[in-house]
Design an enzyme around this catalytic site. Structure first.
Site, PDB file in Angstrom:
ATOM      1  N   HIS A 151       0.855  -1.182   0.000  1.00  0.00           N
ATOM      2  CA  HIS A 151       0.000   0.000   0.000  1.00  0.00           C
ATOM      3  C   HIS A 151       0.889   1.230   0.000  1.00  0.00           C
ATOM      4  CE1 HIS A 151      -4.239  -1.462   0.687  1.00  0.00           C
ATOM      5  NE2 HIS A 151      -3.538  -2.580   0.743  1.00  0.00           N
TER       6      HIS A 151
ATOM      7  N   TYR B 293      -4.913   0.472  10.196  1.00  0.00           N
ATOM      8  CA  TYR B 293      -5.871   0.347   9.109  1.00  0.00           C
ATOM      9  C   TYR B 293      -6.514   1.696   8.803  1.00  0.00           C
ATOM     10  CZ  TYR B 293      -6.203  -4.758   8.653  1.00  0.00           C
ATOM     11  OH  TYR B 293      -5.960  -6.080   8.388  1.00  0.00           O
TER      12      TYR B 293
END
Length: 344
Positions: free
Chosen positions: A196, A287
């Site tokens: 990511h 997250y």
């Protein structure tokens, strides 16, 4: 030329987070067809949180996984079809449905230290004749030796490939090299890497993983995904070619799929952006779903939400522990003398 890595496009699964899981089956079919035309190795299709994820808790999708697979599978000729399953969310019935609709690969994802919950899932996937990939999420939270132990469990259960998932975009290249290199050295199966971009390192970290022996890597068209998104697929394909890899996906075809097919489907708000919010998620290693809650509780208790995220990262909080965000905000407020009366 260096041996070609397998390139997996996640636009129709991880990219679903950016559009609140609202791609229609027709849109998925159009994107999948463009990726097949571009000779993509693998396309993954599921709710963002895997099969069975369409729910109030994780977000209702525009259609069922079955409806998505029914429209996507006919678009794929040489491109393989993958689905995602998280133990506790996906079910045996959904695995059967995916296999019956032409899935070639099932990727089974657990937290980086919880591979032991996946044995039954691997065994059933192998029984159905699918390739089984194991995904260790939030791999920045575990030491390389711990990740190796977990990967060895997945290998024992029948995994054909084990992926390290940098789910929070928190790893630096040295951390990627250390983790991937150890798994490549010690496992008898292939190793993959999923990045990511919350620290702006998705392509660089993917190249680092390949340098250490990873043979399968992920990306999304336009980098679509939560936070600042995933590895941008068309950029990755170009970078791999420049690095000397003999990749199967066609660069121009991948670029066209991103700009001519995907982009017109997106609103400005759905485009991934490396802004301060995304930076903090990568910096803290949490997250993206924590961001909204941290903002709310920060306002409620008079605490900078960035401090809440950093504290959560130091606590190694994972998905499902969102209730701790309130506890952290309240504690920080008390320590700093900024506590305000919380609403009931």
């Amino acid at each position: 030329m260096t041996e070609s890595p397998r390139v997996v496009d996640m636009t129709l699964r991880d990219g679903m987070h950016a559009v609140d899981h609202q791609f229609t089956p027709e849109q998925m079919a159009e994107i999948a067809g463009a990726l097949d035309d571009a000779d993509m190795d693998v396309v993954e299709v599921s709710h963002g949180d895997g099969m069975g994820g369409s729910s109030i808790n994780y977000g209702m999708a525009a259609a069922s996984t079955e409806e998505y697979l029914e429209t996507v599978a006919p678009q794929l000729t040489d491109t393989e079809l993958s689905v995602l399953l998280l133990p506790g969310i996906g079910t045996v019935e959904e695995l059967d449905m995916a296999a019956d609709h032409g899935a070639d690969i099932c990727r089974i994802a657990t937290h980086a230290t919880e591979a032991d919950i996946s044995q039954d899932h691997f065994e059933y996937v192998k029984e159905r004749g699918l390739e089984a990939n194991g995904l260790l999420m939030l791999s920045h939270m575990a030491a390389p030796e711990t990740l190796l132990e977990q990967a060895q469990l997945m290998e024992e259960y029948g995994a054909d490939v084990v992926y390290l998932m940098d789910s929070a975009g928190a790893l630096l290249p040295d951390g990627v090299r250390e983790r991937v290199g150890l798994l490549v050295e010690e496992l008898d199966i292939d190793v993959g890497f999923h990045a990511h971009n919350n620290l702006g390192l998705a392509v660089g970290n993917t190249l680092a993983a390949l340098d250490e022996g990873a043979v399968t890597v992920d990306g999304c068209l336009r980098g679509l995904g939560a936070g600042s998104g995933n590895t941008q697929m068309e950029v990755l394909v170009g970078a791999l070619e420049r690095a000397g890899y003999d990749v199967t996906p066609d660069l121009y075809g991948t670029m066209d799929a991103a700009e001519e097919v995907l982009l017109p489907m997106l609103d400005e708000d759905t485009m991934p952006e490396l802004d301060n919010d995304s930076l903090m998620l990568g910096y803290a290693g949490v997250y993206s779903s924590f961001l909204r809650h941290a903002r709310r509780e920060g306002k409620r208790y008079g605490v900078d939400p960035r401090d809440i995220l950093v504290e959560l990262g130091e606590m190694e909080v994972v998905g499902g522990q969102e209730d701790l965000i309130t506890d952290v905000a309240e504690r920080l407020a008390e320590e700093r003398g900024t506590a305000v009366e919380a609403d009931d």
